[in-house]
Design an enzyme around this catalytic site. Sequence first.
Site, short mmCIF file in Angstrom:
data_model
loop_
_atom_site.label_atom_id
_atom_site.label_comp_id
_atom_site.label_asym_id
_atom_site.label_seq_id
_atom_site.Cartn_x
_atom_site.Cartn_y
_atom_site.Cartn_z
N ASP A 14 0.82 -1.22 0.00
CA ASP A 14 0.00 0.00 0.00
C ASP A 14 0.85 1.27 0.00
OD1 ASP A 14 -2.19 -1.77 0.29
OD2 ASP A 14 -1.98 -1.74 2.46
N GLU A 174 -11.07 0.62 -3.24
CA GLU A 174 -10.24 1.06 -2.11
C GLU A 174 -9.13 1.99 -2.58
OE1 GLU A 174 -9.42 -2.89 -0.75
OE2 GLU A 174 -7.86 -3.23 -2.23
C1 6LW Z 1 -5.81 -2.03 2.12
C2 6LW Z 1 -6.38 -1.98 0.78
C3 6LW Z 1 -5.58 -2.97 0.13
O1 6LW Z 1 -6.54 -1.36 3.05
O2 6LW Z 1 -5.35 -3.94 0.98
O3 6LW Z 1 -4.38 -3.57 -1.74
C4 6LW Z 1 -5.76 -3.51 2.26
N1 6LW Z 1 -5.12 -2.81 -1.05
O4 6LW Z 1 -6.29 -0.79 0.14
C5 6LW Z 1 -4.78 -3.93 3.26
O5 6LW Z 1 -3.48 -3.65 2.84
#
Ligand code: 6LW
Length: 513
Positions: A14, A174
């Site tokens: 991330d 996300e």
């Molecule tokens: C994070 C989300 C994600 O909150 O995995 O790959 C989750 N993205 O954005 C945990 O790292």
Amino acid sequence: MKYNNPVIKGFYPDPSVCYANGKYYLVSSSFQYFPGVPLFESEDLVNWRQIGHVLTRKSQVMLEKINSSGGVFAPTIRYNDGRFYMVTTNDTTHENFYVYTDDIYGEWSEPVTVKQDGIDPSLLFDGGHVYFMSNGTDDNGVSGVVQCEIDIATGKKLSASRCIWKGSGGRFLESPHMYHIKDTYYLMAAEGGTEYGHMITYAKSDSVWGPFVDYPCNPVLTNRNKAPYIIQGIGHGDLIQKQNGDWYIMCLGFRQIHMWRTYHILGREVFLVPVKFGEDGWFTAGNDGTAEQEYEIAGDFVQKEKKTYTFENTDWNIDWCYLRHPVMENYELTQGKAVLHGSDITLDCVDSPTFLGIRQRDFHMKLVVNVALDEGEAGVTVYSCENEHYDIAVRKAAGRNEYEVVLKLNIGDIKHEQKIVGISSAEACLCVDCDGNFYHFSVISRNTETIGETLPVVLGSAQTKYVSKEVSEGFTGVVLGLYAVGRNRAEFTNFNVTYTMNQEDICDEKEYF
Ligand code: 6LW
């Protein structure tokens, strides 16, 4: 010059990046590990040096007995008016908060909470306003990328939280980040989940509140249909402009243990992918929207890689980490030596065992360390989480004043002592070799003369795939831990991890089939 991805190897997922005063700064998630949120610095976006962590005090983050892969989720780093901000979610306590500092090499503030739902928060400083966005549910119960305006001094909301984008239709929307570039607002996010379907999508608008128009060719970046190829899971990125004007996405991705084997053990790593803006205001990324291992970047510099990690060339406060909130009295860390005091908390507990970890950064690795103890057990763990870990350790034999070395394989509910070898003193040199497909465990007991000239005793091998995320679940990667269990004192010396080969070396089909 050419550079190779990943630009940061090992479990640093991330990534978020900002520019300030001639340098780039990058943060990544840390979950149940402490200190939280590793912080890196770079002058060229390719060579990154860890300079510390953001969450260094227990008062900044609650990690007490939190679940593995809970805790500190995706952080965002931003710089505004002389101040750095890092905003993140504690997924276990469901809190969004930010901390700030005016000195990137110093301590960060106590947390300021923002009462907006969701995960993966981000900030946009824009024309005197500060916008806070996350992936969650707004004040009307609508889910998607949710935004409010905040007072950056207090974290208080200055507007309602409103859903401003619902993504392009992929699951698990996300990592939203908003950018104001020229007259346009770009909202970039990830979709598809952080596994093999991961992707980066975006939309643009004339207003920070939308309406947003989707990029017609979403996803802008994904490796979901790129196979056979070891780099997978490309997603969750942040857009950054280099000082020469070129644009890049710094994103996460993972490397499979082999081209034909869909397992990854090193966690999600950091990739640098070139971006090009078109005349029409839309941007493209990578090679027709996929991320490759090798790219060209402007500039006359070389990509450096540290191949050997020892107690002497690492920093206890930067390269090493603990599980949850450590009992610091259990660690005496000095030049060239780590003394660990064990407790009754074992590696199987969702707690803070005596554990000093360093990330595994590549597949081909040789680890050696000398361990000497009085009571109990101490050694090295190849640690995915409390359920999946392989341990090689020196321990005092039950009911006897003798010592042994044991290899323990923990794969879910299967807890197996693979081999026990008696040794003639309370110390030994423990060795872990990884070749991508297997970990091989051996011991050189200390009563033998010279380590280099004595054949080690092999304790056994274990497949890497059982400590992969596809088996073990969650969001972390393998951390190599020195540990002690029992009320004991264990001395670790001559630690050395050397990475011997490049990823290309194991892409050869012959090696596995
Ligand atoms: C994070 C989300 C994600 O909150 O995995 O790959 C989750 N993205 O954005 C945990 O790292």
